[in-house]
Motif scaffolding. Structure first.
Motif, mmCIF file in Angstrom:
data_model
loop_
_atom_site.group_PDB
_atom_site.id
_atom_site.type_symbol
_atom_site.label_atom_id
_atom_site.label_comp_id
_atom_site.label_asym_id
_atom_site.label_seq_id
_atom_site.Cartn_x
_atom_site.Cartn_y
_atom_site.Cartn_z
ATOM 1 N N THR A 1 0.800 -1.225 0.000
ATOM 2 C CA THR A 1 0.000 0.000 0.000
ATOM 3 C C THR A 1 0.833 1.275 0.000
ATOM 4 O O THR A 1 0.327 2.345 -0.352
ATOM 5 C CB THR A 1 -0.922 0.038 1.237
ATOM 6 O OG1 THR A 1 -0.127 -0.029 2.430
ATOM 7 C CG2 THR A 1 -1.907 -1.114 1.214
ATOM 8 N N LEU A 2 2.118 1.199 0.388
ATOM 9 C CA LEU A 2 2.946 2.399 0.554
ATOM 10 C C LEU A 2 3.183 3.087 -0.791
ATOM 11 O O LEU A 2 3.741 2.499 -1.714
ATOM 12 C CB LEU A 2 4.282 2.033 1.194
ATOM 13 C CG LEU A 2 5.085 3.190 1.799
ATOM 14 C CD1 LEU A 2 4.325 3.825 2.952
ATOM 15 C CD2 LEU A 2 6.450 2.719 2.257
ATOM 16 N N LEU A 3 2.771 4.370 -0.863
ATOM 17 C CA LEU A 3 2.909 5.142 -2.095
ATOM 18 C C LEU A 3 3.961 6.239 -1.986
ATOM 19 O O LEU A 3 4.620 6.565 -2.966
ATOM 20 C CB LEU A 3 1.562 5.786 -2.465
ATOM 21 C CG LEU A 3 0.377 4.842 -2.676
ATOM 22 C CD1 LEU A 3 -0.901 5.641 -2.884
ATOM 23 C CD2 LEU A 3 0.633 3.928 -3.856
ATOM 24 N N LYS A 4 4.108 6.829 -0.781
ATOM 25 C CA LYS A 4 5.034 7.940 -0.591
ATOM 26 C C LYS A 4 6.026 7.606 0.518
ATOM 27 O O LYS A 4 5.626 7.222 1.612
ATOM 28 C CB LYS A 4 4.263 9.215 -0.215
ATOM 29 C CG LYS A 4 3.252 9.659 -1.254
ATOM 30 C CD LYS A 4 2.489 10.893 -0.772
ATOM 31 C CE LYS A 4 1.434 11.324 -1.769
ATOM 32 N NZ LYS A 4 0.671 12.499 -1.296
ATOM 33 N N LEU A 5 7.303 7.770 0.221
ATOM 34 C CA LEU A 5 8.349 7.493 1.201
ATOM 35 C C LEU A 5 9.326 8.663 1.248
ATOM 36 O O LEU A 5 9.911 9.034 0.225
ATOM 37 C CB LEU A 5 9.094 6.208 0.842
ATOM 38 C CG LEU A 5 10.257 5.801 1.760
ATOM 39 C CD1 LEU A 5 9.764 5.544 3.175
ATOM 40 C CD2 LEU A 5 10.982 4.571 1.213
ATOM 41 N N THR A 6 9.473 9.257 2.432
ATOM 42 C CA THR A 6 10.431 10.347 2.641
ATOM 43 C C THR A 6 11.476 9.877 3.640
ATOM 44 O O THR A 6 11.155 9.518 4.767
ATOM 45 C CB THR A 6 9.735 11.608 3.184
ATOM 46 O OG1 THR A 6 8.816 12.092 2.205
ATOM 47 C CG2 THR A 6 10.750 12.692 3.492
ATOM 48 N N SER B 1 5.375 5.483 -5.542
ATOM 49 C CA SER B 1 5.320 6.407 -6.672
ATOM 50 C C SER B 1 6.101 7.688 -6.382
ATOM 51 O O SER B 1 6.483 8.399 -7.304
ATOM 52 C CB SER B 1 3.874 6.750 -7.022
ATOM 53 O OG SER B 1 3.230 7.374 -5.927
ATOM 54 N N ILE B 2 6.341 7.988 -5.091
ATOM 55 C CA ILE B 2 7.071 9.199 -4.705
ATOM 56 C C ILE B 2 8.159 8.839 -3.699
ATOM 57 O O ILE B 2 7.886 8.217 -2.683
ATOM 58 C CB ILE B 2 6.126 10.250 -4.090
ATOM 59 C CG1 ILE B 2 5.046 10.674 -5.098
ATOM 60 C CG2 ILE B 2 6.907 11.477 -3.626
ATOM 61 C CD1 ILE B 2 4.002 11.608 -4.523
ATOM 62 N N LEU B 3 9.398 9.224 -3.993
ATOM 63 C CA LEU B 3 10.516 8.982 -3.084
ATOM 64 C C LEU B 3 11.309 10.266 -2.892
ATOM 65 O O LEU B 3 11.782 10.865 -3.858
ATOM 66 C CB LEU B 3 11.449 7.900 -3.633
ATOM 67 C CG LEU B 3 12.758 7.677 -2.852
ATOM 68 C CD1 LEU B 3 12.467 7.190 -1.436
ATOM 69 C CD2 LEU B 3 13.681 6.704 -3.578
ATOM 70 N N LYS B 4 11.428 10.693 -1.628
ATOM 71 C CA LYS B 4 12.314 11.799 -1.287
ATOM 72 C C LYS B 4 13.469 11.223 -0.487
ATOM 73 O O LYS B 4 13.261 10.607 0.556
ATOM 74 C CB LYS B 4 11.589 12.861 -0.466
ATOM 75 C CG LYS B 4 12.507 14.009 -0.066
ATOM 76 C CD LYS B 4 11.799 15.063 0.768
ATOM 77 C CE LYS B 4 12.768 16.166 1.182
ATOM 78 N NZ LYS B 4 12.123 17.204 2.022
ATOM 79 N N LEU B 5 14.681 11.431 -0.978
ATOM 80 C CA LEU B 5 15.861 10.855 -0.345
ATOM 81 C C LEU B 5 16.892 11.948 -0.099
ATOM 82 O O LEU B 5 17.474 12.492 -1.036
ATOM 83 C CB LEU B 5 16.455 9.753 -1.235
ATOM 84 C CG LEU B 5 17.675 9.005 -0.694
ATOM 85 C CD1 LEU B 5 17.321 8.261 0.588
ATOM 86 C CD2 LEU B 5 18.219 8.037 -1.731
ATOM 87 N N THR B 6 17.100 12.294 1.172
ATOM 88 C CA THR B 6 18.095 13.294 1.546
ATOM 89 C C THR B 6 19.029 12.661 2.573
ATOM 90 O O THR B 6 18.603 12.312 3.676
ATOM 91 C CB THR B 6 17.438 14.544 2.147
ATOM 92 O OG1 THR B 6 16.584 15.141 1.170
ATOM 93 C CG2 THR B 6 18.491 15.558 2.563
ATOM 94 N N VAL B 7 20.288 12.508 2.188
ATOM 95 C CA VAL B 7 21.250 11.856 3.073
ATOM 96 C C VAL B 7 22.498 12.713 3.318
ATOM 97 O O VAL B 7 23.453 12.273 3.944
ATOM 98 C CB VAL B 7 21.672 10.482 2.496
ATOM 99 C CG1 VAL B 7 20.494 9.547 2.424
ATOM 100 C CG2 VAL B 7 22.331 10.639 1.132
ATOM 101 N N GLY B 8 22.497 13.936 2.806
ATOM 102 C CA GLY B 8 23.647 14.822 2.998
ATOM 103 C C GLY B 8 24.586 14.801 1.815
ATOM 104 O O GLY B 8 24.868 15.820 1.209
ATOM 105 N N LYS B 9 25.069 13.600 1.468
ATOM 106 C CA LYS B 9 25.932 13.472 0.290
ATOM 107 C C LYS B 9 25.761 12.091 -0.329
ATOM 108 O O LYS B 9 25.515 11.102 0.359
ATOM 109 C CB LYS B 9 27.400 13.707 0.653
ATOM 110 C CG LYS B 9 27.988 12.696 1.620
ATOM 111 C CD LYS B 9 29.454 13.002 1.888
ATOM 112 C CE LYS B 9 30.064 11.969 2.859
ATOM 113 N NZ LYS B 9 31.485 12.237 3.116
#
Length: 551
Positions: free
Chosen positions: A350-355, A380-388
């Motif tokens: 069911t997971l559609l958005k992952l930040t 369908s949506i992935l936000k990935l912020t890890v610094g570098k």
């Protein structure tokens, strides 16, 4: 200053945006804007954003408010303390309160960073009581005396129109008993956000009274307590009241420390049948929480819980809520231990958005995320912020996305792409046919990287939105931007705001847009453009009627 260009304008008749730097003072800017309030009754929204206004210009503003019959939204931002402060506030209160604006016109009032004396707060409270129109009230970063805040909250309590109330005060704790009375007696309130509630000292019944008020309320759908205090056993009744509420769908709570107490989660989620959104933040939450399966939770947001135990708690929540559609995690630590979390994401149907804003991740952990992307068929949506993101991590993500056919929105905002990472991702874009939106805001992209991206857009036929804002792009990278605009025929939205384009760069971009027939939005705001730089954009706005142009 110029004809209407944007659907975001105040109105079709009054679309001018007055910029402070074009005038000698905020007072001069305010005077030039007041004429719209006087002469044009199509103005429905007005923002006063200045701190050095003079009394006379403010008085003009107040009188102009009196003659406007369509103004529904008023935003007062940072009316700061100065020599004229008492008179300025008085003029504003007269213009807003005594000219029947709040009584029959204003539906949304926002005050941000304002300082209020007791008399000012009392005047606002009186206007709220008498209002037949006010639906949304925002008091953000306000400096209000305790007694004045109490007057305003009592007015909201008796209001029969206010459906949304946001109260975030500077260095001012909210009395739990007054808050309880407001929640209990207001019969139309749907959304409530409040800052820190005063600590219970002598009378612990205040929290119990607040919990009872929440339990009895039949209208709230969103509740946010931005407490910022230590979680204590006395707060347990609030979580239980939230769980048993008949209409509440979204609940947010914030604590300084909660790692030793599993109650914030268990109290709100165990046996929950209605709560669909749950937000919690703090310095850690316990992994000893025991949750029942079968909850109806759809959205989970956890911030600043920077401990391995907190990550284990997230896994437990996911296992108990198989229907999650949105998961947002904001962590910052060295040992993420995300393998078990990614296994749960893999299993989810069911997971559609992952930040995932996870500072401190290594290439090994990026590999784990990449493996999840290979087999996941719902995101369908992935936000990935890890610094570098270094070369190895970029290769893993790019390789995984070759197999993923469902991801449509990739957000890599605020990552530094190290080494050949920019080229690796650009090469992946050449062959990708599924991705629709790509956000590369604030990644400090190099000239080599922007040209590699431009080359990729010659072959990519799926992307419709690209965000390159806040990347220090200037005239040296203009050729790459024009290459994207001239060769691509699918891009609809391009964001180049907060860069350093000017002079010749703007001319080349405008010329490229003229030959592009697909672009629908171009954002060039905050590029430090001078009047001479804006001329080609003014001409472009006149020529391209279907293009939304921001600058």
């Amino acid at each position: 200053r110029r004809p209407p260009r944007s659907t975001h304008c105040i109105s079709s008749a009054a679309s001018d945006v007055y910029k402070r730097q074009l005038y000698d003072s905020s007072s001069e800017a305010l005077k030039s804007g007041v004429k719209f309030l006087r002469e044009d009754n199509a103005v429905t929204s007005f923002l006063l954003n200045c701190g050095d206004i003079e009394y006379e210009s403010t008085k003009m503003f107040a009188l102009a408010l009196k003659n406007n019959y369509k103004l529904t939204t008023l935003h007062l931002n940072q009316i700061e303390d100065n020599n004229w402060y008492p008179k300025i506030t008085k003029a504003l209160m007269i213009g807003i309160m005594k000219n029947n604006l709040l009584k029959s016109l204003i539906t949304c009032l926002k005050m941000d960073g304002c300082s209020f004396f007791y008399k000012d707060a009392k005047a606002l409270a009186l206007a709220i009581k008498e209002s037949d129109a006010l639906v949304e009230l925002f008091l953000l970063r306000m400096d209000i005396l305790k007694e004045g805040l109490g007057q305003i909250m009592c007015a909201v309590k008796n209001s029969h129109t206010i459906e949304k109330f946001v109260c975030i005060c500077c260095n001012r704790k909210i009395n739990a008993r007054i808050l309880a009375l407001m929640i209990k007696n207001n019969k139309v309130l749907k959304e409530l956000t409040v800052s820190e509630i005063a600590d219970v000292k002598d009378d612990e019944d205040d929290i119990e009274e607040l919990a009872d008020a929440i339990r009895e309320n039949q209208t709230l759908t969103k509740l946010k307590f931005l407490n910022g205090k230590n979680y204590k056993k006395e707060d347990l009744p609030i979580g239980q009241a939230v769980k048993n509420h008949n209409t509440l769908a979204s609940y947010q709570c914030a604590y300084k420390y909660a790692e030793r107490v599993p109650s914030p989660i268990a109290a709100a989620l165990n046996g929950n049948e209605r709560l669909t959104e749950f937000w919690i933040s703090g310095k850690g939450i316990s992994d000893k929480v025991e949750l029942e399966e079968g909850n109806v939770l759809r959205k989970l947001v956890i911030k600043r819980c920077d401990t391995p135990e907190s990550m284990k708690a997230v896994v437990k929540i996911m296992r108990a809520n198989r229907g999650l559609t949105c998961l947002k995690l904001y962590f910052s630590m060295k040992d993420m231990r995300i393998k078990s979390l990614m296994e749960e994401v893999k299993k989810s149907v069911t997971l559609l958005k992952l930040t995932l804003v996870l500072y401190g991740m290594t290439d090994r952990e990026l590999d784990i995320i990449a493996e999840m992307l290979k087999s996941n068929t719902t995101l369908s949506i992935l936000k990935l912020t890890v610094g570098k993101i270094e070369e190895k991590g970029a290769k893993a993500i790019a390789h995984a996305l070759k197999f993923n056919t469902t991801l449509m929105n990739l957000n890599l905002k605020n990552n530094r792409l190290i080494g050949r990472s920019e080229e690796i991702l650009s090469t992946f874009l050449k062959a990708n046919t599924h991705l629709k939106e790509l956000n590369l805001r604030e990644i400090s992209i190099t000239s080599k990287g922007i040209y590699a991206l431009s080359e990729a857009f010659k072959f990519n036929t799926s992307l419709i939105a690209l965000n390159l804002s806040q990347n220090f792009l200037n005239h040296e990278q203009t050729k790459a931007i024009t290459g994207i605009l001239e060769s691509n025929t699918t891009l609809l939205y391009l964001d180049l705001s907060r860069n350093d384009f000017a002079n010749e760069g703007v001319k080349f971009i405008a010329a490229a847009v003229k030959s592009n027939n697909t672009l629908r939005l171009l954002n060039l705001e905050n590029n430090k453009l001078r009047e001479t730089d804006e001329k080609p954009l003014d001409e472009l706005a006149q020529q391209k009627k279907k293009l939304e142009l921001k600058y």
